[in-house]
Design an enzyme around this catalytic site. Structure first.
Site, PDB file in Angstrom:
ATOM      1  N   GLU A   1      -0.908   5.766   9.082  1.00 54.60           N
ATOM      2  CA  GLU A   1       0.716   6.331   9.180  1.00 54.60           C
ATOM      3  C   GLU A   1       0.513   6.874   9.318  1.00 54.60           C
ATOM      4  OE1 GLU A   1       2.581   3.548   6.194  1.00 54.60           O
ATOM      5  OE2 GLU A   1       1.541   1.913   7.133  1.00 54.60           O
TER       6      GLU A   1
ATOM      7  N   HIS B   1       0.529  -1.200   0.061  1.00 54.23           N
ATOM      8  CA  HIS B   1       0.110   0.302   0.490  1.00 54.23           C
ATOM      9  C   HIS B   1       1.179   1.636   0.688  1.00 54.23           C
ATOM     10  CE1 HIS B   1       0.759  -0.502   4.170  1.00 54.23           C
ATOM     11  NE2 HIS B   1       0.379   0.265   4.237  1.00 54.23           N
TER      12      HIS B   1
END
Length: 152
Positions: free
Chosen positions: A151, A125
């Site tokens: 993140e 990803h």
């Protein structure tokens, strides 16, 4: 014997698939899993679940799991390179192609990314288009976007 069990996470249902010693696969699709695995939550499956929960809660940035992804030598080389993309950062397909020693192999890197059997843990990803756009993800672009947002 190979085992699989599904759990609900923030991004939806994930199947965790293992053999007795290592993580083989994480799947977004029921149909790909139920044919090949005994549906049973082994100790390793519970550990993978725990580490994924820690990741989604922001407590974990790296995973400590025995991995055994199945693929070609080139795919394995790409997947190994993906594990070196730091948490919260991204790379483009061209960067990965250069890192595996073939700067013109961006499309082949994309195909290897598409075949990654252990998404999230092998962080495909984190690979985006050269122009910064989100492109391609087995779980769909909405999930890719959510993973990148976790993140940040």
């Amino acid at each position: 014997m190979n085992y699989a069990y599904s759990f609900e996470f923030e991004i939806g249902k994930l199947w965790i698939c293992t053999d007795k010693k290592s993580l083989l696969e994480i799947s977004f699709r029921d149909s790909l899993v139920t044919k090949n695995y005994e549906i049973k939550a082994s100790a390793l499956i519970w550990e993978v679940k725990k580490q994924l929960e820690e990741y989604f809660s922001g407590k974990r940035q790296t995973f400590d799991l025995p991995l055994n992804p199945q693929g070609t030598e080139f795919q394995k080389k790409v997947w190994q390179c993906l594990t070196k993309i730091p948490y919260g950062e991204t790379a483009c397909y061209k960067d990965i192609a250069a890192a595996v020693g073939n700067p013109k192999a961006s499309r082949a890197v994309g195909m290897a990314n598409n075949k990654n059997p252990i998404p999230i843990i092998i962080p495909c990803h984190r690979v985006i288009g050269k122009n910064g756009k989100l492109v391609g993800y087995a779980g769909g672009l909405d999930i890719k976007r959510k993973l990148l947002e976790y993140e940040k």
